[in-house]
Write a protein that holds these residues in place. Structure first.
Motif, PDB file in Angstrom:
ATOM      1  N   ALA A   8       0.913  -1.016   0.023  1.00  0.00           N
ATOM      2  CA  ALA A   8       0.092  -0.117  -0.004  1.00  0.00           C
ATOM      3  C   ALA A   8       0.866   1.337  -0.046  1.00  0.00           C
ATOM      4  O   ALA A   8       0.734   2.262  -0.687  1.00  0.00           O
ATOM      5  CB  ALA A   8      -0.942   0.055   1.200  1.00  0.00           C
ATOM      6  N   SER A   9       1.965   1.493   0.826  1.00  0.00           N
ATOM      7  CA  SER A   9       2.870   2.623   0.979  1.00  0.00           C
ATOM      8  C   SER A   9       3.447   2.671  -0.493  1.00  0.00           C
ATOM      9  O   SER A   9       3.634   3.845  -1.009  1.00  0.00           O
ATOM     10  CB  SER A   9       3.980   2.237   1.930  1.00  0.00           C
ATOM     11  N   ARG A  10       4.025   1.657  -1.057  1.00  0.00           N
ATOM     12  CA  ARG A  10       4.680   1.446  -2.424  1.00  0.00           C
ATOM     13  C   ARG A  10       3.596   1.906  -3.529  1.00  0.00           C
ATOM     14  O   ARG A  10       3.988   3.004  -4.368  1.00  0.00           O
ATOM     15  CB  ARG A  10       5.309   0.456  -2.780  1.00  0.00           C
ATOM     16  N   ALA A  11       2.483   1.670  -3.405  1.00  0.00           N
ATOM     17  CA  ALA A  11       1.319   2.219  -4.566  1.00  0.00           C
ATOM     18  C   ALA A  11       1.369   3.726  -4.119  1.00  0.00           C
ATOM     19  O   ALA A  11       1.198   4.331  -5.095  1.00  0.00           O
ATOM     20  CB  ALA A  11       0.061   1.617  -4.153  1.00  0.00           C
ATOM     21  N   ALA A  12       1.073   4.224  -2.884  1.00  0.00           N
ATOM     22  CA  ALA A  12       1.003   5.512  -2.701  1.00  0.00           C
ATOM     23  C   ALA A  12       2.140   6.305  -3.435  1.00  0.00           C
ATOM     24  O   ALA A  12       2.192   7.348  -3.844  1.00  0.00           O
ATOM     25  CB  ALA A  12       0.944   5.889  -1.230  1.00  0.00           C
ATOM     26  N   LEU A  13       3.354   5.864  -3.171  1.00  0.00           N
ATOM     27  CA  LEU A  13       4.627   6.453  -3.607  1.00  0.00           C
ATOM     28  C   LEU A  13       4.634   6.284  -5.254  1.00  0.00           C
ATOM     29  O   LEU A  13       4.952   7.561  -5.786  1.00  0.00           O
ATOM     30  CB  LEU A  13       5.915   5.732  -3.235  1.00  0.00           C
ATOM     31  N   LEU A  14       4.191   5.481  -5.847  1.00  0.00           N
ATOM     32  CA  LEU A  14       4.198   5.438  -7.247  1.00  0.00           C
ATOM     33  C   LEU A  14       3.259   6.394  -7.915  1.00  0.00           C
ATOM     34  O   LEU A  14       3.378   7.103  -8.903  1.00  0.00           O
ATOM     35  CB  LEU A  14       3.648   3.963  -7.653  1.00  0.00           C
ATOM     36  N   MET A  15       1.963   6.478  -7.359  1.00  0.00           N
ATOM     37  CA  MET A  15       0.912   7.419  -7.771  1.00  0.00           C
ATOM     38  C   MET A  15       1.420   8.899  -7.493  1.00  0.00           C
ATOM     39  O   MET A  15       1.099   9.511  -8.471  1.00  0.00           O
ATOM     40  CB  MET A  15      -0.310   7.384  -6.718  1.00  0.00           C
ATOM     41  N   ALA A  16       1.956   9.192  -6.461  1.00  0.00           N
ATOM     42  CA  ALA A  16       2.506  10.494  -6.310  1.00  0.00           C
ATOM     43  C   ALA A  16       3.712  10.757  -7.198  1.00  0.00           C
ATOM     44  O   ALA A  16       3.735  12.014  -7.853  1.00  0.00           O
ATOM     45  CB  ALA A  16       2.863  10.854  -4.856  1.00  0.00           C
ATOM     46  N   TRP A  17       4.424   9.841  -7.277  1.00  0.00           N
ATOM     47  CA  TRP A  17       5.618  10.191  -8.379  1.00  0.00           C
ATOM     48  C   TRP A  17       5.314  10.174  -9.677  1.00  0.00           C
ATOM     49  O   TRP A  17       6.047  10.886 -10.535  1.00  0.00           O
ATOM     50  CB  TRP A  17       6.652   9.177  -8.057  1.00  0.00           C
ATOM     51  N   ALA A  18       4.184   9.789 -10.101  1.00  0.00           N
ATOM     52  CA  ALA A  18       3.559  10.085 -11.418  1.00  0.00           C
ATOM     53  C   ALA A  18       3.393  11.481 -11.709  1.00  0.00           C
ATOM     54  O   ALA A  18       3.637  12.130 -12.743  1.00  0.00           O
ATOM     55  CB  ALA A  18       2.595   8.936 -11.700  1.00  0.00           C
ATOM     56  N   ALA A  19       2.838  12.137 -10.667  1.00  0.00           N
ATOM     57  CA  ALA A  19       2.535  13.475 -10.773  1.00  0.00           C
ATOM     58  C   ALA A  19       3.764  14.532 -10.549  1.00  0.00           C
ATOM     59  O   ALA A  19       3.792  15.466 -11.109  1.00  0.00           O
ATOM     60  CB  ALA A  19       1.771  13.996  -9.786  1.00  0.00           C
ATOM     61  N   PHE A  20       4.728  13.860  -9.510  1.00  0.00           N
ATOM     62  CA  PHE A  20       5.997  14.588  -9.505  1.00  0.00           C
ATOM     63  C   PHE A  20       6.903  14.889 -10.635  1.00  0.00           C
ATOM     64  O   PHE A  20       7.324  15.877 -10.961  1.00  0.00           O
ATOM     65  CB  PHE A  20       6.797  14.164  -8.311  1.00  0.00           C
ATOM     66  N   LYS A  21       6.984  13.683 -11.469  1.00  0.00           N
ATOM     67  CA  LYS A  21       7.608  13.629 -12.759  1.00  0.00           C
ATOM     68  C   LYS A  21       7.261  14.448 -13.623  1.00  0.00           C
ATOM     69  O   LYS A  21       7.696  15.096 -14.541  1.00  0.00           O
ATOM     70  CB  LYS A  21       7.872  12.088 -13.415  1.00  0.00           C
ATOM     71  N   MET A  22       5.840  14.484 -13.545  1.00  0.00           N
ATOM     72  CA  MET A  22       4.975  15.220 -14.830  1.00  0.00           C
ATOM     73  C   MET A  22       5.423  16.743 -14.382  1.00  0.00           C
ATOM     74  O   MET A  22       5.744  17.506 -15.353  1.00  0.00           O
ATOM     75  CB  MET A  22       3.475  15.071 -14.681  1.00  0.00           C
ATOM     76  N   ARG A  23       5.292  17.111 -13.322  1.00  0.00           N
ATOM     77  CA  ARG A  23       5.442  18.487 -12.835  1.00  0.00           C
ATOM     78  C   ARG A  23       6.842  18.912 -13.103  1.00  0.00           C
ATOM     79  O   ARG A  23       7.224  20.120 -13.498  1.00  0.00           O
ATOM     80  CB  ARG A  23       5.021  18.809 -11.582  1.00  0.00           C
TER      81      ARG A  23
END
Length: 477
Positions: free
Chosen positions: A334-349
């Motif tokens: 669950a923690s890794r899924a949260a990080l992956l979701m956030a990093w998709a947005a971070f890399k886009m920005r």
């Protein structure tokens, strides 16, 4: 206001800043040597030389910042936070005199979004601001952005004061053309996130969640006030005395203060005075009774409410609740899924930020470096395709955190073995380093180990043991 007063709003902006930019995005030159006809060794030598020149300019406050406050990496953090809070931010390119220690004239002046506005007298004034106007050349002006008849941005209007500022100097506007007529290089950069067509100014990152953020702040403040009131040990004396009598006098101090006063010093001197003291036994009149307040604070549903609203806010901002609140109480998956979701947005920005600020700045810097002869780039000013080949670059920033190093390192090794990713890509993703530099350093270290009588035996294969069983413990469906 929410950024300064609401912890959740502050977390949303600072968490994005830390993961998108961190300590600063570093330049890694990656020219197209096939187009330039260069050998790998020659290309590598040129890239290192150019990176060193850029670092000479970017690492010094006085060399790159027009105000002399931040170096280029600090300016990146400032620009990103201003972009998120105000909706956009502007970087004006200026030219300063060169010195012996500062060989470049290029300087960047970050301008707050509030200073880009339509000049008075050129637009329709409203109660809030001067939004839409018309320039002397007939172009339309939208909140300080001048566009031609095709809708292309041609200039920006920068004021020397802030709106509603009590300043001695008179407010004046300077028209800054978007691109130089002779060089074609940008004179000013606008960092923003477009949400709709024909949008010329940005919208704050928190725009969609202003209302829930405000309600969380109000609810939190009310709970804090209730807890503060509860911290006072308050008592009420119920009495049947005549309501027309004067109210009770204030209570006297406790019998023993910080310096150990004698108990007798605080004995009430009037029948309408009451005192509370350790181990004290007091007599009340027949018609009096003491009642103590005991409110239930904090409210039982306070935590659930904050978590629920924070989850909705995080969904709108593309930051999972675990990262927004800095709480990782779930399983590894669950923690890794949260990080992956956030990093998709971070890399886009990060990509948007690089395209709006970092890469254009590097191209303007490189043009000056080539023009002054500090960097050799044949054909740079004669062919746009050759210039693009010389300007190729990658910007390296913070990498995604690793929750389980053994699992993720083993997965990375498998990906490299299958050829799905290069060792250089994995090195950047896992640590932000340089694979070739690492190999060279390891070769030197291995030679030193051999000279010292050490061993260079290969490490055992990674084994994650029973980590899968541990992960299953506490896994929530």
């Amino acid at each position: 206001m929410l950024y300064m007063a609401s912890p959740v709003a502050t977390s949303a902006i600072k968490t994005t800043r830390t993961n998108v930019v961190g300590v600063g995005l570093k330049l890694k030159s990656s020219i197209n040597r096939e187009v330039l006809g260069m050998t790998p060794d020659a290309a590598k030598a040129w890239q290192k030389r150019t990176e060193a020149e850029f670092e000479l300019w970017a690492s010094k406050k006085q060399a790159c910042d027009a105000t002399g406050v931040n170096n280029f990496y600090g300016m990146q953090q400032l620009a990103l936070m201003s972009w998120l809070m105000s909706g956009d931010v502007f970087a004006v390119f200026k030219q300063y005199d060169r010195t012996r220690t500062e060989p470049y004239q290029l300087r960047i002046h970050l301008v707050e979004a509030d200073r880009i506005s339509t000049p008075f007298g050129l637009g329709v004034e409203t109660t809030l601001s001067n939004l839409e106007g018309k320039a002397e050349n007939g172009n339309r002006i939208f909140d300080g952005v001048e566009v031609d008849e095709q809708g292309r941005i041609v200039a920006y209007y920068v004021r020397n004061t802030y709106p509603y500022e009590s300043a001695v100097q008179q407010t004046e506007w300077t028209r800054v053309e978007a691109y130089g007529k002779r060089t074609g290089l940008p004179n000013i950069l606008q960092i923003m996130d477009s949400e709709r067509p024909d949008q010329y100014r940005g919208v704050t990152y928190l725009a969609q969640v202003i209302e829930p953020l405000l309600q969380i702040r109000r609810y939190t403040e009310s709970e804090l006030m209730a807890a503060l009131v509860q911290s006072f040990f308050t008592a009420w004396v119920k009495t049947n005395s005549d309501q027309n009598e004067f109210p009770l006098n204030s209570t006297v101090e406790a019998a023993s203060d910080f310096y150990g006063s004698v108990a007798g010093d605080s004995v009430p001197t009037s029948e309408n005075e009451y005192a509370m003291e350790p181990g004290g036994v007091l007599h009340l009149r027949p018609d009096e009774e003491v009642t103590f307040g005991n409110p239930n604070v904090p409210t039982a549903g306070f935590k659930d409410f904050v978590h629920t609203i924070s989850g909705l806010i995080g969904a709108a901002l593309e930051i999972p609740k675990e990262i927004l609140l800095q709480e990782f109480g779930q399983s590894y998956s669950a923690s890794r899924a949260a990080l992956l979701m956030a990093w998709a947005a971070f890399k886009m920005r990060r990509k948007w930020f690089v395209d709006d600020l970092c890469q254009p700045t590097y191209e303007v810097f490189l043009a000056e470096a080539v023009a002054r002869g500090r960097v050799s780039a044949p054909g740079f000013f004669s062919d746009p395709a050759i210039r693009a080949a010389w300007c190729g670059a990658t910007w390296i920033g913070p990498v995604q955190g690793i929750l389980d190093p053994v699992k993720e390192t083993k997965a990375a090794a498998t990906v490299a073995t299958k050829g799905w990713k290069t060792n250089e890509q994995i090195t950047i993703e896992m640590g932000g380093g340089n694979f070739e530099d690492n190999v060279e350093q390891l070769a030197r270290e291995n030679e030193m180990l051999l000279a010292a009588g050490g061993s260079m035996s290969e490490a055992d294969d990674l084994d994650d043991g029973d980590d899968d069983d541990d992960d299953k413990k506490g896994e929530k469906d």
